[in-house]
Scaffold this active site. Structure first.
Site, PDB file in Angstrom:
ATOM      1  N   GLY A  12       0.866  -1.183   0.000  1.00 49.43           N
ATOM      2  CA  GLY A  12       0.000   0.000   0.000  1.00 49.43           C
ATOM      3  C   GLY A  12       0.891   1.216   0.000  1.00 49.43           C
ATOM      4  O   GLY A  12       1.560   1.494   0.993  1.00 49.43           O
ATOM      5  N   SER A  14       1.331   5.202  -0.190  1.00 53.69           N
ATOM      6  CA  SER A  14       0.557   6.429   0.022  1.00 53.69           C
ATOM      7  C   SER A  14       1.210   7.638  -0.624  1.00 53.69           C
ATOM      8  O   SER A  14       0.635   8.710  -0.656  1.00 53.69           O
ATOM      9  CB  SER A  14       0.446   6.696   1.523  1.00 53.69           C
ATOM     10  OG  SER A  14       1.748   6.902   2.047  1.00 53.69           O
ATOM     11  N   GLY A  16       3.992   8.552   0.745  1.00 49.11           N
ATOM     12  CA  GLY A  16       4.751   9.030   1.914  1.00 49.11           C
ATOM     13  C   GLY A  16       6.066   8.278   2.024  1.00 49.11           C
ATOM     14  O   GLY A  16       6.325   7.307   1.299  1.00 49.11           O
ATOM     15  N   VAL A  17       6.896   8.743   2.966  1.00 48.66           N
ATOM     16  CA  VAL A  17       8.241   8.173   3.078  1.00 48.66           C
ATOM     17  C   VAL A  17       8.199   6.743   3.623  1.00 48.66           C
ATOM     18  O   VAL A  17       8.957   5.864   3.178  1.00 48.66           O
ATOM     19  CB  VAL A  17       9.162   9.095   3.921  1.00 48.66           C
ATOM     20  CG1 VAL A  17       8.694   9.202   5.358  1.00 48.66           C
ATOM     21  CG2 VAL A  17      10.608   8.638   3.864  1.00 48.66           C
ATOM     22  N   ASP A  18       7.291   6.472   4.549  1.00 51.88           N
ATOM     23  CA  ASP A  18       7.263   5.141   5.166  1.00 51.88           C
ATOM     24  C   ASP A  18       6.931   4.045   4.148  1.00 51.88           C
ATOM     25  O   ASP A  18       7.619   3.024   4.083  1.00 51.88           O
ATOM     26  CB  ASP A  18       6.238   5.104   6.309  1.00 51.88           C
ATOM     27  CG  ASP A  18       6.653   5.984   7.470  1.00 51.88           C
ATOM     28  OD1 ASP A  18       7.862   6.217   7.633  1.00 51.88           O
ATOM     29  OD2 ASP A  18       5.767   6.455   8.210  1.00 51.88           O
ATOM     30  N   SER A  19       5.884   4.269   3.378  1.00 52.39           N
ATOM     31  CA  SER A  19       5.537   3.206   2.433  1.00 52.39           C
ATOM     32  C   SER A  19       6.522   3.144   1.269  1.00 52.39           C
ATOM     33  O   SER A  19       6.682   2.087   0.646  1.00 52.39           O
ATOM     34  CB  SER A  19       4.094   3.335   1.955  1.00 52.39           C
ATOM     35  OG  SER A  19       3.789   4.642   1.575  1.00 52.39           O
ATOM     36  N   CYS A 103     -10.723   2.288   9.560  1.00 54.57           N
ATOM     37  CA  CYS A 103     -10.105   2.317   8.237  1.00 54.57           C
ATOM     38  C   CYS A 103      -9.175   1.116   8.050  1.00 54.57           C
ATOM     39  O   CYS A 103      -9.172   0.466   7.000  1.00 54.57           O
ATOM     40  CB  CYS A 103      -9.347   3.633   8.119  1.00 54.57           C
ATOM     41  SG  CYS A 103      -8.487   3.833   6.591  1.00 54.57           S
ATOM     42  N   GLY A 127       3.428   0.489   5.588  1.00 57.79           N
ATOM     43  CA  GLY A 127       4.514   1.121   6.336  1.00 57.79           C
ATOM     44  C   GLY A 127       4.151   1.383   7.780  1.00 57.79           C
ATOM     45  O   GLY A 127       4.719   2.283   8.394  1.00 57.79           O
ATOM     46  N   CYS A 198      -7.457   9.235   8.511  1.00 58.75           N
ATOM     47  CA  CYS A 198      -7.176   8.275   7.453  1.00 58.75           C
ATOM     48  C   CYS A 198      -7.884   8.620   6.142  1.00 58.75           C
ATOM     49  O   CYS A 198      -9.116   8.670   6.093  1.00 58.75           O
ATOM     50  CB  CYS A 198      -7.667   6.919   7.971  1.00 58.75           C
ATOM     51  SG  CYS A 198      -7.369   5.555   6.921  1.00 58.75           S
TER      52      CYS A 198
HETATM   53  N1  LIG Z   1      -3.551   6.232  -0.088  1.00 57.45           N
HETATM   54  C1  LIG Z   1      -2.939   5.119   0.279  1.00 57.45           C
HETATM   55  N2  LIG Z   1      -2.761   4.122  -0.615  1.00 57.45           N
HETATM   56  C2  LIG Z   1      -2.137   2.976  -0.281  1.00 57.45           C
HETATM   57  N3  LIG Z   1      -1.655   2.725   0.931  1.00 57.45           N
HETATM   58  C3  LIG Z   1      -1.816   3.655   1.883  1.00 57.45           C
HETATM   59  C4  LIG Z   1      -2.458   4.897   1.619  1.00 57.45           C
HETATM   60  N4  LIG Z   1      -2.461   5.629   2.759  1.00 57.45           N
HETATM   61  C5  LIG Z   1      -1.831   4.878   3.690  1.00 57.45           C
HETATM   62  N5  LIG Z   1      -1.449   3.688   3.177  1.00 57.45           N
HETATM   63  C6  LIG Z   1      -0.692   2.605   3.854  1.00 57.45           C
HETATM   64  O1  LIG Z   1      -0.945   2.638   5.257  1.00 57.45           O
HETATM   65  C7  LIG Z   1       0.286   2.876   5.967  1.00 57.45           C
HETATM   66  C8  LIG Z   1       0.034   3.702   7.208  1.00 57.45           C
HETATM   67  O2  LIG Z   1      -0.659   4.864   6.880  1.00 57.45           O
HETATM   68  P1  LIG Z   1      -0.471   6.221   7.652  1.00 57.45           P
HETATM   69  O3  LIG Z   1      -1.512   7.134   7.170  1.00 57.45           O
HETATM   70  O4  LIG Z   1      -0.304   5.935   9.065  1.00 57.45           O
HETATM   71  O5  LIG Z   1       0.851   6.724   6.966  1.00 57.45           O
HETATM   72  P2  LIG Z   1       2.264   7.147   7.411  1.00 57.45           P
HETATM   73  O6  LIG Z   1       2.714   6.482   8.656  1.00 57.45           O
HETATM   74  O7  LIG Z   1       2.336   8.614   7.282  1.00 57.45           O
HETATM   75  O8  LIG Z   1       3.035   6.448   6.204  1.00 57.45           O
HETATM   76  P3  LIG Z   1       3.504   7.047   4.841  1.00 57.45           P
HETATM   77  O9  LIG Z   1       4.751   7.808   5.205  1.00 57.45           O
HETATM   78  O10 LIG Z   1       3.767   5.856   3.992  1.00 57.45           O
HETATM   79  O11 LIG Z   1       2.376   7.919   4.347  1.00 57.45           O
HETATM   80  C9  LIG Z   1       1.196   3.556   4.955  1.00 57.45           C
HETATM   81  O12 LIG Z   1       2.562   3.375   5.285  1.00 57.45           O
HETATM   82  C10 LIG Z   1       0.809   2.847   3.677  1.00 57.45           C
HETATM   83  O13 LIG Z   1       1.443   1.580   3.555  1.00 57.45           O
END
Ligand SMILES: Nc1ncnc2c1ncn2[C@@H]1O[C@H](COP(=O)(O)OP(=O)(O)OP(=O)(O)O)[C@@H](O)[C@H]1O
Length: 368
Positions: A12, A14, A16-19, A103, A127, A198
């Site tokens: 998944g 997003s 963002g840096v984590d994913s 979510c 992530g 979310c």
């Molecule tokens: N729009 C999206 N599409 C696909 N996967 C998502 C999306 N939003 C979140 N995720 C998944 O859910 C995880 C946790 O989401 P969260 O909103 O907590 O993001 P986060 O910790 O800020 O991570 P990231 O830096 O990846 O955005 C993300 O790391 C990603 O793997």
């Protein structure tokens, strides 16, 4: 190294840096990785610009850098029906829902997971800062970074869902994840962490909610003296224990939200952070999820909100889907609608939704 080339993982992503780092780590471990971006909310602004477009653009950049296929799927309808409706219903009942818990339960590890499985994936990965162990019986453990641990939001995941899930960042500190993003020069390496609800993101919460639920202004009452202290803008905007945003000063303060009366539309406040009316000794929670088997009565530690240290509790199953949680010490600002998450050391036992709150056996009706 283990040959993972026949194992397909849908990540998944997003934007963002984590994913981004999640996808890179799995790719380097030799998995067959596919990146999928979910669009679950129409966030087109008044200028017709959609911020999801920018995020998807970041997914594209990172996926191309690390050499994986990627695309977007739309779960707007699922999100609206299974998460957003619940979110509004809970506010309507005077409670404080946790949309992130819902979510994860309904979208990321249900609609999205199903979709990935239909594509032929063996696992989904996100992530999240949490760990899942697959050797022997599946277990969920806290992320090693205390400050980032997200198991609170993942408490509704079942063994079946966890069996198909990888959390590749769970054994890392957030700072290490940033360092990896820099080391691999990922396009998202300096992107700010996202906050907010979310998929709905960061917005003016009051204004956002007022688009969906009619705000019904009413009186603020000092719960102890019965005195009128001012006016509130709508009960849904307040949560138990909150201080800011009451707009009342004067003698006797500072004031904290202690409860709500839905019938009279009154907001109850009490004076002082440690006021006795903010404390309770047990709760009843519904929508119980236990990841592994448990006894009918056991002791554990619990979190009643995300940013909070664990508290010692004893837990008793009192129905198929209902538990009673008794606190070793009186605890402040237990809030109906929020999750209670139970831990055995590092291991997540499971979680439930706080429904009713008690003090020395007597229900605190004023909590709504
Ligand atoms: N729009 C999206 N599409 C696909 N996967 C998502 C999306 N939003 C979140 N995720 C998944 O859910 C995880 C946790 O989401 P969260 O909103 O907590 O993001 P986060 O910790 O800020 O991570 P990231 O830096 O990846 O955005 C993300 O790391 C990603 O793997």
């Amino acid at each position: 190294m283990k040959d993972n080339s026949n194992t397909t993982v849908v990540v998944g992503m997003s934007g963002g840096v984590d994913s981004s780092v999640t996808a890179k780590v799995l790719k380097d471990e030799g998995y067959n990785v596919i990146g999928i971006f979910m669009k679950n909310w129409d966030d087109t602004d008044e200028f017709g610009v959609c911020t999801a477009t920018e995020d998807y653009e970041d997914v594209r950049k990172v996926a191309e850098q690390i050499g994986i296929p990627y695309y977007a799927v739309n779960f707007e309808k699922e999100y609206y029906d299974r998460v957003f409706k619940y979110f509004l219903e809970e506010y309507n009942r005077g409670r404080t829902p946790n949309p992130d818990v819902m979510c994860n339960k309904e979208i990321k590890f249900n609609a999205f997971l199903d979709y990935a499985m239909k594509l032929g994936a063996d696992y989904v990965a996100t992530g999240h800062y949490a760990r899942v162990t697959h050797d022997g019986e599946v277990q969920m453990l806290r992320g090693v970074d205390d400050n980032k641990d997200q198991t609170y939001f993942l408490n509704q995941l079942t063994k079946n869902q966890l069996e198909k899930t990888l959390f590749p960042l769970g054994h890392l500190e957030k700072s290490e994840v940033r360092e990896l993003a820099h080391k691999y020069d990922l396009a998202t390496k300096d992107k700010k962490d996202s906050t907010g609800i979310c998929f709905i993101g960061e917005r003016d919460f009051k204004e956002f909610l007022s688009n969906y639920l009619p705000a019904n202004p009413g009186k603020i009452i000092d719960f102890e003296s019965g005195e009128e202290k001012g006016n509130h803008d709508g009960l849904m905007y307040y949560t138990i224990g909150q201080r800011q945003g009451l707009g009342i000063g004067g003698s006797g303060g500072p004031y904290f939200v202690a409860g709500k009366n839905l019938e009279t539309n009154e907001l109850y406040v009490v004076s002082g952070y440690d006021n006795e009316y903010l404390y309770s000794t047990s709760l009843i929670a519904t929508e119980v999820n236990f990841i592994n088997n448990v006894l009918n009565e056991f002791t554990a530690t619990a979190k009643f909100r995300y940013r909070q240290k664990d508290t010692k509790v004893s837990v008793k199953r009192i129905g198929e889907d209902v538990i009673e949680v008794t606190f070793l010490e009186p605890t402040r600002a237990i809030t109906p609608g929020q999750a209670v998450v139970l831990y055995d050391g590092e291991r997540v036992i499971g979680g439930a939704t706080i429904d009713k709150v008690f003090k020395n056996g007597k229900r605190l009706e004023y909590l709504a």
